[in-house]
Design a protein around this motif. Structure first.
Motif: not given
Length: 658
Positions: A192-201, A143-151, A154-163
């Motif tokens: 926006v064509e993200p390169v990383v996706l954070f997900t929950v089950d 992941v480099r500057p300008g790359d999109r990272v998606s989540g 829900p509203n959980i601590p992991q979302a804040v960390v990922a942002l």
């Protein structure tokens, strides 16, 4: 308008005015930058819009914004769209959001609550450590500057960390809540064509667990640019094949490295409601959001290290991003993942009690629901920590002001009520909270500092004590730097600047009163705004009209005088179809599963046809005006409609409704 409420509902005590951060800022700015020492907030606001460059320079100094490379000037080209803020400067948003870790490492940065557990703290030191570990792993993933990272979170601590980790590496964050169906998410993320996706089950809501693994699998199939998927086992399931484990990526004790990026480097992408076509992908900058949110949260909301900041929101709404920015002021932010009214209507107030929230943010609709349900929060719970109740999403009706004031006054509380209004488009407030001003029933206290807010008539003349279009006549740092996939800027321009060239037109009806307060009357366009969340009609049309029985549809959202919101769906049926209970259930279930429960209409009404313009566009705004009681000859230009007779149906419906 200026004489409707001559007596304020609430007046801040002299001690509150004296200790307010905005008071201290004015005194300091008068000494260092020539701001008016007298005249209170009105004088400070006038200075802030007259001396825009000086004001924003003062904000960066007051909040000790760290520019790793100095700026050449505050405002380069001030033309809208395209104003250039702090050209030459470099900085990092995440670095500022984690600064309190250096002085208060063991105090909570986050308090996380869901429907099953008591508040769980995440300390500043732990938040910084996790961000450092994850940022290093993102870099290792390429992941480099300008790359999109998606989540998809829900509203959980992991979302804040990922942002924050995304911002630390200079990536561009974007998120959707897991109650969004796959189509809604793909309409956003595919742009926006993200390169990383954070997900929950899955997630918990209303006492139930909602499995989202099938949706996640569809997102993975339909997002070909993904290089990595990171699994967060919120419901305890194993990671799907090929996905990385959250716990592994955040285990290291790694000092975060903050990429120093230009002031106007993209921070995140938010999405408009998609009223026509795909949702607009709104890009806001690291520096613009940093300084705007420091001003809004640190001065207007009066937040600091001693505060606990709660706002009921989801990751699909700009208020989540705004909530996370509470970290910029050293404030502990409260994350709640769950239903706003489970197990009972008073659920949000109980969270405030359990977390010691000092600023309680919610929707106007929730306040009115509590009033209707005969909830008595301040009488039944210990809410003594709350200094301010803030509402947004829709205008707080007069009865909402009275109810909140009376509920807390009965318990002896000195409650500041802040009704605020802004938008995803700027991820901030145009008008609202000012801790040193009185509160009048049904009114927002004042326009924000640095926000040249006006009400204009169709000719572009400013109005006072009359209803006009909400416009902003000078740039704000958090205005979009662009829309994604809008190479010539035409979509951005047409969204805000086509009515009044060079001036931002937001799409709200407002009144600026002679006392300086603001009254919001609702949308001047057809955007749906339900339960404080803006939604697009296009998503609903796409889902409903896949059903063979539905020939065409029209959805309208109407603000009610009592603070309610009526969202009917009009359906023109295919020949031979009948709107029976079976079809009604299929329509609602289709919307619920493909979009979200919020998109389900209040009523589904069989109509003889859907009116269009001569170019074939559904006419949402004129129908909305008819249903609000506007006469037909004033609601629509008759010469622009393909079948004027159809409008008489909606006109008659408006007459018959109670």
């Amino acid at each position: 308008m200026s004489t409707v409420n001559p007596q304020p509902l609430w007046q801040p005590e002299p001690q509150r005015i004296a200790r307010a951060r905005i008071t201290r800022f004015q005194t300091w700015a008068a000494e260092h930058h020539g701001a008016p020492a007298e005249g209170g907030y009105p004088a400070l606001h006038q200075w802030s819009v007259d001396e825009l460059d000086t004001f924003w320079k003062a904000v960066t100094e007051w909040f000790d914004v760290r520019f790793s490379t100095p700026y050449a000037r505050v405002l380069g080209d001030r033309t809208m769209p395209g104003a250039q803020w702090f050209p030459g400067a470099t900085l990092n948003y995440a670095e500022h959001a984690l600064r309190a870790a250096g002085t208060r490492p063991d105090e909570p940065a986050l308090l996380y609550v869901d429907e099953t557990h008591d508040p769980a703290p995440v300390t500043w030191a732990e938040l910084r450590r996790q961000v450092g570990s994850l940022a290093a792993e993102l870099r290792a993933l390429g992941v480099r500057p300008g790359d999109r990272v998606s989540g998809y979170l829900p509203n959980i601590p992991q979302a804040v960390v990922a942002l924050l980790a995304t911002a630390a590496v200079g990536g561009v964050w974007t998120s959707c809540a897991p109650d969004f169906g796959a189509r809604s998410v793909l309409d956003r993320f595919q742009q926006v064509e993200p390169v990383v996706l954070f997900t929950v089950d899955g997630y918990r809501y209303g006492g139930k667990e909602h499995d989202r693994r099938d949706t996640v699998a569809e997102l993975r199939r339909e997002l070909p640019t993904l290089r990595a998927v990171i699994h967060i086992p919120l419901l305890g399931t194993a990671a799907p094949e090929g996905a990385l484990e959250w716990g592994t990526l955040t285990a290291a004790d790694t000092e975060p490295v903050f990429e120093q990026v230009p002031f106007d480097h993209p921070l995140w992408v938010l999405y408009s409601s998609g009223t026509t076509g795909l949702p607009k992908a709104i890009v806001q900058s690291q520096g613009g959001i940093l300084v705007e949110h420091l001003k809004q949260l640190g001065l207007h909301c009066d937040l600091g290290p001693e505060d606990r900041f709660f706002w009921y929101t989801s990751t699909g709404w700009m208020m989540w991003n705004f909530l996370v920015s509470g970290l910029l002021t050293g404030t502990t932010i409260v994350l709640y993942d769950g239903s706003p009214g489970f197990p009972a209507t008073d659920a949000q107030w109980r969270i405030a009690e359990r977390t010691g929230a000092t600023l309680f943010g919610t929707s106007a609709a929730y306040v009115m629901a509590c009033r209707k349900a005969d909830v008595h929060p301040a009488r039944e719970l210990d809410l003594s920590a709350i200094q301010c109740v803030a509402t947004t999403g829709s205008p707080l009706p007069p009865d909402g002001f009275r109810w909140l004031h009376d509920e807390f006054a009965d318990s002896g509380a000195d409650l500041w009520i802040a009704s605020v209004s802004g938008g995803t488009d700027v991820c901030s407030c145009f008008a609202g909270a000012v801790p040193t001003l009185p509160v009048h029933i049904g009114e927002l206290q004042a326009p924000g500092l640095g926000t040249d807010l006006q009400a204009w008539d169709p000719n572009g003349d400013p109005l006072t004590d009359e209803v006009g279009e909400l416009v902003v006549t000078n740039p704000m740092p958090s205005m979009p730097i662009r829309f994604w996939n809008d190479p010539d800027g035409s979509r951005y321009h047409d969204s805000y600047f086509d009515t009044y060239p060079g001036v931002w037109r937001h799409g709200d009806w407002i009144t600026l009163t002679s006392r300086g307060s603001v009254v919001i009357h609702g949308r001047s366009d057809s955007t749906l705004n339900r339960q404080g969340v803006r939604m697009g009609s296009a998503d609903i049309y796409e889902a409903v009209e896949r059903l063979p029985e539905i020939k065409e549809s029209l959805v309208i959202g109407i603000e009610q005088p009592d603070g309610g919101y009526w969202m009917p769906l009009f359906v023109h049926l295919a020949p031979g179809a009948t709107l029976d209970e079976a079809l009604l259930d299929r329509v609602k279930q289709t919307i619920r599963t493909q979009l979200s429960p919020r998109h389900v209409p209040d009523e589904v009404i069989d109509v003889p046809g859907i009116p269009h313009t001569l170019t074939g566009k559904r006419i949402e705004v004129p129908v909305k005006r008819l249903l609000q009681g506007t006469p037909l000859d004033k609601a629509v230009n008759a010469g622009s409609i393909d079948n004027l007779d159809l409008l008489h149906f909606y006109e008659n419906l408006a007459r018959k409704r109670p």
